[in-house]
Design a protein around this motif. Sequence first.
Motif, PDB file in Angstrom:
ATOM      1  N   PHE A  39       0.614  -1.390   0.072  1.00  0.00           N
ATOM      2  CA  PHE A  39      -0.031  -0.026  -0.024  1.00  0.00           C
ATOM      3  C   PHE A  39       0.978   1.061  -0.124  1.00  0.00           C
ATOM      4  O   PHE A  39       1.864   1.199   0.676  1.00  0.00           O
ATOM      5  N   ASP A  40       0.350   2.311  -0.601  1.00  0.00           N
ATOM      6  CA  ASP A  40       0.825   3.500  -0.473  1.00  0.00           C
ATOM      7  C   ASP A  40       0.282   4.124   0.674  1.00  0.00           C
ATOM      8  O   ASP A  40      -0.506   3.675   1.128  1.00  0.00           O
ATOM      9  N   LEU A  41       0.995   5.351   1.185  1.00  0.00           N
ATOM     10  CA  LEU A  41       0.393   5.594   2.366  1.00  0.00           C
ATOM     11  C   LEU A  41      -0.374   7.125   2.411  1.00  0.00           C
ATOM     12  O   LEU A  41      -1.632   7.107   2.169  1.00  0.00           O
ATOM     13  N   ASP A  42      -0.024   8.217   1.868  1.00  0.00           N
ATOM     14  CA  ASP A  42      -0.521   9.590   1.617  1.00  0.00           C
ATOM     15  C   ASP A  42      -1.658   9.339   0.559  1.00  0.00           C
ATOM     16  O   ASP A  42      -1.130   9.010  -0.709  1.00  0.00           O
ATOM     17  N   GLY A  43      -2.918   9.317   0.836  1.00  0.00           N
ATOM     18  CA  GLY A  43      -3.866   9.514  -0.048  1.00  0.00           C
ATOM     19  C   GLY A  43      -4.442   8.012  -0.401  1.00  0.00           C
ATOM     20  O   GLY A  43      -5.263   7.789  -1.124  1.00  0.00           O
ATOM     21  N   PHE A  87       0.980  18.657  -5.501  1.00  0.00           N
ATOM     22  CA  PHE A  87       2.480  18.799  -5.144  1.00  0.00           C
ATOM     23  C   PHE A  87       3.103  17.514  -4.374  1.00  0.00           C
ATOM     24  O   PHE A  87       4.328  17.215  -4.624  1.00  0.00           O
ATOM     25  N   VAL A  88       2.091  16.822  -3.760  1.00  0.00           N
ATOM     26  CA  VAL A  88       2.587  15.668  -2.988  1.00  0.00           C
ATOM     27  C   VAL A  88       2.931  14.561  -3.971  1.00  0.00           C
ATOM     28  O   VAL A  88       1.969  14.342  -4.780  1.00  0.00           O
ATOM     29  N   GLY A  89       3.580  13.615  -3.523  1.00  0.00           N
ATOM     30  CA  GLY A  89       3.831  12.576  -4.501  1.00  0.00           C
ATOM     31  C   GLY A  89       5.027  11.870  -4.524  1.00  0.00           C
ATOM     32  O   GLY A  89       5.384  10.648  -4.794  1.00  0.00           O
ATOM     33  N   GLU A  90       5.847  12.940  -4.900  1.00  0.00           N
ATOM     34  CA  GLU A  90       7.362  12.492  -5.152  1.00  0.00           C
ATOM     35  C   GLU A  90       8.450  12.796  -4.012  1.00  0.00           C
ATOM     36  O   GLU A  90       9.544  13.007  -4.296  1.00  0.00           O
ATOM     37  N   GLY A  91       7.984  12.821  -2.940  1.00  0.00           N
ATOM     38  CA  GLY A  91       8.885  12.835  -2.032  1.00  0.00           C
ATOM     39  C   GLY A  91       9.164  14.572  -1.521  1.00  0.00           C
ATOM     40  O   GLY A  91       8.772  15.409  -2.049  1.00  0.00           O
ATOM     41  N   LEU A  92       9.703  14.723  -0.304  1.00  0.00           N
ATOM     42  CA  LEU A  92       9.764  15.822   0.393  1.00  0.00           C
ATOM     43  C   LEU A  92      10.684  16.974  -0.305  1.00  0.00           C
ATOM     44  O   LEU A  92      10.255  18.178  -0.406  1.00  0.00           O
ATOM     45  N   SER A 100       6.313   4.100   0.926  1.00  0.00           N
ATOM     46  CA  SER A 100       5.661   5.505   0.551  1.00  0.00           C
ATOM     47  C   SER A 100       7.109   6.402   0.032  1.00  0.00           C
ATOM     48  O   SER A 100       8.225   6.041   0.505  1.00  0.00           O
ATOM     49  N   ASN A 101       6.791   7.482  -0.635  1.00  0.00           N
ATOM     50  CA  ASN A 101       7.905   8.420  -0.768  1.00  0.00           C
ATOM     51  C   ASN A 101       8.036   9.495   0.397  1.00  0.00           C
ATOM     52  O   ASN A 101       8.790  10.219   0.102  1.00  0.00           O
ATOM     53  N   LYS A 102       7.075   9.173   1.403  1.00  0.00           N
ATOM     54  CA  LYS A 102       7.215  10.214   2.573  1.00  0.00           C
ATOM     55  C   LYS A 102       8.635   9.916   3.075  1.00  0.00           C
ATOM     56  O   LYS A 102       8.870   8.699   3.205  1.00  0.00           O
ATOM     57  N   PRO A 103       9.240  10.995   3.855  1.00  0.00           N
ATOM     58  CA  PRO A 103      10.413  10.500   4.485  1.00  0.00           C
ATOM     59  C   PRO A 103      10.170   9.001   5.510  1.00  0.00           C
ATOM     60  O   PRO A 103       9.275   9.019   6.087  1.00  0.00           O
ATOM     61  N   LYS A 145      13.477   6.204  -5.149  1.00  0.00           N
ATOM     62  CA  LYS A 145      12.172   6.703  -4.881  1.00  0.00           C
ATOM     63  C   LYS A 145      11.218   6.135  -5.804  1.00  0.00           C
ATOM     64  O   LYS A 145      11.688   5.965  -6.998  1.00  0.00           O
ATOM     65  N   LYS A 146       9.895   5.983  -5.555  1.00  0.00           N
ATOM     66  CA  LYS A 146       8.754   5.643  -6.528  1.00  0.00           C
ATOM     67  C   LYS A 146       8.728   6.898  -7.475  1.00  0.00           C
ATOM     68  O   LYS A 146       9.213   7.988  -7.206  1.00  0.00           O
ATOM     69  N   PRO A 147       8.376   6.622  -8.753  1.00  0.00           N
ATOM     70  CA  PRO A 147       8.230   5.466  -9.485  1.00  0.00           C
ATOM     71  C   PRO A 147       9.060   4.265  -9.514  1.00  0.00           C
ATOM     72  O   PRO A 147       8.917   3.433 -10.453  1.00  0.00           O
TER      73      PRO A 147
HETATM   74  O1  LIG Z   1       5.056  12.300   0.657  1.00  0.00           O
HETATM   75  C1  LIG Z   1       5.007  11.959  -0.428  1.00  0.00           C
HETATM   76  O2  LIG Z   1       5.941  12.665  -1.244  1.00  0.00           O
HETATM   77  C2  LIG Z   1       4.411  11.079  -0.974  1.00  0.00           C
HETATM   78  O3  LIG Z   1       4.102   9.884  -0.310  1.00  0.00           O
HETATM   79  P1  LIG Z   1       2.944   8.457  -0.618  1.00  0.00           P
HETATM   80  O4  LIG Z   1       4.259   7.890  -1.460  1.00  0.00           O
HETATM   81  O5  LIG Z   1       2.856   7.849   0.570  1.00  0.00           O
HETATM   82  O6  LIG Z   1       1.963   9.030  -1.446  1.00  0.00           O
END
Ligand SMILES: O=C(O)COP(=O)(O)O
Length: 217
Positions: free
Chosen positions: A8-12, A45-50, A111-114, A143-145
């Motif tokens: 599972f992805d986390l954010d969203g 904006f979110v999705g590819e890391g901090l 996740s791409n989150k730290p 990081k993803k993708p």
């Molecule tokens: O924090 C991010 O850039 C994205 O996080 P996610 O991979 O869980 O959607």
Amino acid sequence: MKCRGLIFDLDGTLLDTLDDLAMAANATLENFGFPAHPVDAYRYFVGEGLRTLMQRIVPGSNATDEQLNEYMVKFGEIYTNTWNVNTRLYEGIFEMIASLSAAGLQLAVLSNKPHLFTQLCVETFFPEQPFAFVFGQRDGVAKKPNPAGALEIAEKMGVAVADILYVGDTATDMQTGNGAGMRTIGVEWGFRDRTELENNNAWKIVRTPAEVVTYAI
Ligand SMILES: O=C(O)COP(=O)(O)O
């Protein structure tokens, strides 16, 4: 059983983190004298890391690595204290994870989150620890993708990629799962819309977490 493991992805996907991410990012901008963005803009904006988040939200496109590092540190200071103000599990997630776990399937978060924030979120919202592997963005792992993290999880699970479902809410997620040779499930309740998931070859698109269970068990 229709699969042996799920990532599972986390954010969203599991957690609605949008408000708290936007709040901390806007507070970071304000700290450096930059204008804030509307909360909804953070869906993209979110999705590819901090680091990418910081690149996307500061005005202009010429921030130096040093400046980006400074913004990231400030964001981290703020988010550490505010990440859990409005963040919540999406409806039906708790039940979905409980069903999958009870069925004996192996579960993971990618996740791409730290990494440390990813662990903090998962530990707080899933104290019963249903996930065998929880990975955020880590030094030394693309990081993803890039599918590296998903492939690492498959190997650690000891499960063939064809037997893993990858569940996420963005193009990045569909590209990650597809790139790893996994079947991808796009979720409609997340940050992005259905078209993005279709355009990125989601194997299935679901409207509720309960539907994920029907593809897994
Ligand atoms: O924090 C991010 O850039 C994205 O996080 P996610 O991979 O869980 O959607």
